[in-house]
Design a protein around this motif. Structure first.
Motif: not given
Length: 521
Positions: A2-7, A33-37, A74-79
């Motif tokens: 799982i990739s996580i995207i926060l804002n 796998n954590i991304h912060i925008w 993202c390269k994970t199966e889920y986001v």
């Protein structure tokens, strides 16, 4: 996995708590796998120094949209994406994975889902999830927001068409375009009352932060933009659920039983209160709202001439509409369904407080007499040429005076009125309201003309409390027209309708009981 995207925008102080909640999920998440925008803001955006996390610091405010670019790489199966006021409970990811493993519920998942009405977004919708109906089952909806979870390959659909607006509606566009181009449905996973570890958000924490001054929904144009966005997407070919299932609003969806005595909880009607208000009434509006909320499933409020949403109207049970026009008193009928639905529709004034007994006794009366319009205030009028409304009074049945019997009237007060939407459709947009004030008589004229009975039920004087008595300065005529002249003209034209009903029901006045005095006022 799982990739996580926060804002991050105006609430950077809550980022640490969000990260803590995500890293404590029962399904492990790797920091890499954590991304912060970080959207551009006047105050400096300070990137997280947690090892492994990827930070994107933008020199432009991309609003809701920029974060949705990250799933594409993202390269994970889920986001999973989260608004900055959402704090997931520990089993949220596991709940989502379990939902996606069922091929019938494999699609876009979210924490707060909306089932749209036939027109627009705000007029009347069903909300499912952490801040709506808490269903133990997965529920298909038209769109989701606040927290998203989906397979990575779905992310591309958001960019297949130009947004209806860049200022709003990324949640609407994602579900619309995924369904249009991929046949992908949208769901809210279970949010059972008995196991809140599965919830997409901690109710108390997310509600506290989400209702703060940075909330985007408090902007005046926010709700109107969403109405327009929905209609634009439908014009582009979005097949919303109600088009396939016209009876969807009659489904139960496991609604929470209201605190109104011994109300039936199995497949019972939705209980709604509907109100219009204007800024001069704000001094006592909160008291009216507080008295209503524990007794209904939803409170809908039409704001005439407001430029902001009062803080106390920010609540998961409350739907607010900024009036595109000043509907005055008619705003409380803005939300009337345009087809039969499983709903008890209370129209309420903003200058009363209401007890649980007012709601429970009214519903009990409608359960026994489902075809009437019922309230606790009304008048019997006998029209004479050239008279105004009050000059035509024969008897007033007041809500603040105890009545031990039912009275049939020919004008029912719409500020204390209820009807069964499964029995009646009130066509308020088809000319039955020639004025947006003076609506009690206009509604009564229509209902009498189609043979509907208007009843003031037996009631006690303490079922409601008038705030107008305490705050008379809060009252004003909502029009600069010559209202008395309009009334005389109205009753000159329609007196025969009211008088025919008066002749049918005037026998009540002949009952010799000392407690019922014909005051003529």
């Amino acid at each position: 996995m799982i990739s996580i995207i926060l804002n991050v925008y105006k609430r950077p102080e809550h980022l640490a708590e969000q990260l803590k909640r995500i890293l404590n999920q029962s399904v492990p998440v790797k920091p890499e796998n954590i991304h912060i925008w970080y959207n551009y803001h006047d105050a400096p955006q300070i990137p997280s120094d947690m090892e492994g996390i990827t930070n994107y610091v933008c020199n432009k405010n991309t609003k809701f949209w920029g974060r949705f670019l990250i799933p594409l790489i993202c390269k994970t199966e889920y986001v999973a994406l989260f608004d900055d006021d959402i704090f997931p409970e520990k089993d949220w990811f596991r709940n989502c994975l379990d939902t996606l493993r069922n091929k019938d519920t494999d699609g876009i998942l979210g924490g707060s889902g909306i089932i749209l009405p036939e027109k627009g977004y705000t007029r009347q919708h069903i909300k499912v999830g952490w801040n709506g109906v808490h269903s133990p089952d997965t529920v298909e909806v038209d769109l989701v927001g606040h927290a998203w979870f989906f397979r990575q390959e779905i992310a591309k659909f958001l960019w297949y068409e130009h947004p209806a607006t860049w200022d709003n509606g990324e949640d609407i566009m994602l579900s619309f375009l995924a369904k249009k181009y991929g046949g992908i449905k949208t769901f809210v996973p279970p949010h059972p009352e008995t196991d809140k570890s599965k919830w997409s958000a901690s109710y108390a924490e997310s509600m506290r932060v989400g209702n703060g001054p940075a909330a985007s929904f408090k902007k005046k144009n926010h709700i109107l933009q969403r109405d327009e966005c929905v209609e634009e997407c439908k014009s582009r070919g979005w097949p919303i659920l109600i088009q396939k299932d016209p009876d969807i609003f009659q489904k139960d969806f496991q609604r929470t039983t209201p605190e109104v005595g011994e109300m039936p909880s199995n497949k019972r009607p939705l209980i709604s209160a509907n109100m219009a208000t204007f800024p001069d009434r704000i001094s006592f509006l909160k008291r009216a709202v507080d008295s209503i909320l524990p007794n209904v499933d939803v409170l809908r409020v039409y704001l005439n001439n407001y430029t902001f949403i009062p803080e106390f109207l920010v609540h998961p049970k409350i739907q607010v509409v900024f009036g595109k026009e000043d509907l005055k008193a008619a705003g409380k009928l803005f939300f009337v369904p345009d087809k039969r639905t499983n709903e008890f529709y209370f129209s309420c004034d903003d200058d009363f407080t209401y007890t649980p007994e007012f709601f429970s006794r009214t519903i009990e009366y409608l359960d026994k007499n489902p075809d009437v319009f019922v309230g606790t205030h009304g008048v019997l009028i006998n029209c004479k040429p050239g008279r105004t409304y009050s000059e035509n009074y024969v008897k007033k049945v007041s809500a603040v005076i105890t009545e031990k019997r039912d009275w049939e009237v020919n004008v029912l007060g719409t500020g204390l009125m209820c009807f069964n939407c499964n029995r009646h459709v009130l066509p308020v947009n088809d000319g039955i309201l020639p004025y947006n004030f003076f609506i009690d008589s206009c509604i009564a004229r229509y209902l009498i003309s189609i043979g509907v009975r208007l009843v003031v039920r037996a009631h006690t004087e303490d079922e409601i409390h008038s705030l107008f008595v305490e705050h008379p300065a809060g009252y004003k005529l909502c029009s600069d027209r010559n209202i008395l002249a309009i009334q005389r003209d109205f009753f000159n034209q329609n007196g025969v309708v009211f008088n025919k009903r008066f002749e049918e029901i005037k026998g009540q006045l002949e009952e010799k009981e000392a407690s019922y005095e014909n005051t003529g006022t």
